[in-house]
Design an enzyme around this catalytic site. Sequence first.
Site, PDB file in Angstrom:
ATOM      1  N   GLU A  83      -6.505  -7.765  -0.580  1.00 27.94           N
ATOM      2  CA  GLU A  83      -5.136  -7.760  -0.078  1.00 27.94           C
ATOM      3  C   GLU A  83      -5.098  -7.606   1.442  1.00 27.94           C
ATOM      4  OE1 GLU A  83      -2.999  -4.682  -2.479  1.00 27.94           O
ATOM      5  OE2 GLU A  83      -5.003  -4.548  -3.387  1.00 27.94           O
ATOM      6  N   ASN A 110       0.825  -1.197   0.000  1.00 28.99           N
ATOM      7  CA  ASN A 110       0.000   0.000   0.000  1.00 28.99           C
ATOM      8  C   ASN A 110       0.872   1.265   0.000  1.00 28.99           C
ATOM      9  OD1 ASN A 110      -2.412   1.728   0.276  1.00 28.99           O
ATOM     10  ND2 ASN A 110      -3.409  -0.148   0.978  1.00 28.99           N
ATOM     11  N   ARG A 111       0.323   2.381   0.436  1.00 34.17           N
ATOM     12  CA  ARG A 111       0.964   3.679   0.234  1.00 34.17           C
ATOM     13  C   ARG A 111       1.621   4.218   1.505  1.00 34.17           C
ATOM     14  NH1 ARG A 111      -3.553   3.224  -2.890  1.00 34.17           N
ATOM     15  NH2 ARG A 111      -3.295   3.822  -5.091  1.00 34.17           N
ATOM     16  N   HIS A 148      -0.989  -9.877  -4.264  1.00 37.81           N
ATOM     17  CA  HIS A 148      -1.837  -8.986  -5.054  1.00 37.81           C
ATOM     18  C   HIS A 148      -2.564  -9.748  -6.166  1.00 37.81           C
ATOM     19  CE1 HIS A 148      -3.264  -5.242  -6.751  1.00 37.81           C
ATOM     20  NE2 HIS A 148      -2.536  -4.517  -5.902  1.00 37.81           N
ATOM     21  N   ALA A 149      -3.070 -10.926  -5.864  1.00 35.00           N
ATOM     22  CA  ALA A 149      -3.862 -11.656  -6.847  1.00 35.00           C
ATOM     23  C   ALA A 149      -5.142 -10.894  -7.163  1.00 35.00           C
ATOM     24  CB  ALA A 149      -4.202 -13.052  -6.331  1.00 35.00           C
ATOM     25  N   TYR A 150      -5.491 -10.870  -8.443  1.00 33.70           N
ATOM     26  CA  TYR A 150      -6.780 -10.345  -8.884  1.00 33.70           C
ATOM     27  C   TYR A 150      -7.689 -11.528  -9.187  1.00 33.70           C
ATOM     28  CZ  TYR A 150      -4.844  -5.642  -9.863  1.00 33.70           C
ATOM     29  OH  TYR A 150      -4.272  -4.392  -9.780  1.00 33.70           O
ATOM     30  N   ASP A 160     -10.967   1.221  -3.726  1.00 34.52           N
ATOM     31  CA  ASP A 160      -9.523   1.053  -3.529  1.00 34.52           C
ATOM     32  C   ASP A 160      -9.255   1.540  -2.108  1.00 34.52           C
ATOM     33  OD1 ASP A 160      -6.869   0.540  -3.773  1.00 34.52           O
ATOM     34  OD2 ASP A 160      -6.443   2.156  -5.199  1.00 34.52           O
ATOM     35  N   HIS A 201       3.411   0.148  -2.697  1.00 32.87           N
ATOM     36  CA  HIS A 201       3.803  -1.264  -2.801  1.00 32.87           C
ATOM     37  C   HIS A 201       5.318  -1.460  -2.854  1.00 32.87           C
ATOM     38  CE1 HIS A 201      -0.278  -2.304  -2.849  1.00 32.87           C
ATOM     39  NE2 HIS A 201      -0.527  -2.296  -4.136  1.00 32.87           N
TER      40      HIS A 201
END
Length: 330
Positions: A296, A85-86, A181-183, A240, A111
């Site tokens: 996540e 994340n940020r 980070h699987a979608y 998000d 990330h």
Amino acid sequence: MIENGRVTTHAVFGQLPDGRDVQLLTIGSEPGPVVEVLTLGATVHRLFVRGGDGVRRNVVLGHPDVAERLASSDYIGGTIGRYANRIAGGHFELGGRTVEVRTHDGGNSLHGGPDGFDVRLWDVVSHAADELVLSLVSPDGDQGFPGVVSVKVRYRVTGNAVAVEMSATTDATTVVGLTNHAYWNLDGEGAGPIDDHLLAVDADEYTPVGATGIPLGEHKSVAGTPFDLRSPAPLRAGFDHNFVVRGEGLRRHASLSSPRTAMTVEMWSDQPGLQVYTGDMLDGPRYQRRAGVALEPQLFPDSPNHPEWPSPVLEPGETYRSTIEWRFSS
């Protein structure tokens, strides 16, 4: 290779620009999950499970070759670090000094920086029929983060579940926060948008953010907002955001279901938060907007600048640990 219904594939997926091989490693066996993992980014490349409709399909997004993976900025399937994340402005206080890390996302670190763990070539520690262990050493000063950090990720298939177990140690005080980070698209990779998937998140609060995804400083109730996913709801809104998951220890974070394929995956973890990202910024040549949803488990975004939140600080002699489990049913 398949022996007695068990898959133990170890193949070359491609080469990096410097000529090093990227391996594709497979664990699991039918009728349970079968997982393909790349040594590039310790990435979940494909994950096959059977739906309630009787069809086995790959339910995660992935890139077909090394070049496309390196060109992408969507972190598809990758192991994220040093810090998921940020981090606001790419700086934080640690041990009485200001640490500056690399930025690339609206002036923030995202990330782990522009050269994060998801684009590193990991080493294979062990590979068996149902378990795989990969390792990576991140040097002191990597993307600006202090300390030499040694990381391991273990993928393990048991019954109808896949576990992702992450650990890290350091030789100097630093911050660490890892995730995968699987979608997900339970209708099948490339099957279209995930708008009709049903998502439930076990959270009474979420973390409001500003225009660049940085928390505004407090958590707020989901009640009466589009963030109220305490009961399953179609993924029509765009997210998000971090959700503050109820409880502690290994517990359910979320449940994602597809009415079309009669398939469900439950996300379990021991992390305090769950970032839900509905892929609204996907715009690559292969995947368009909302082609998958990323779930996540992680520490809260910008935690290095919020001492009141669960701490990301890792000291020498300590071991960072994080567990994620994907439990499938139909």
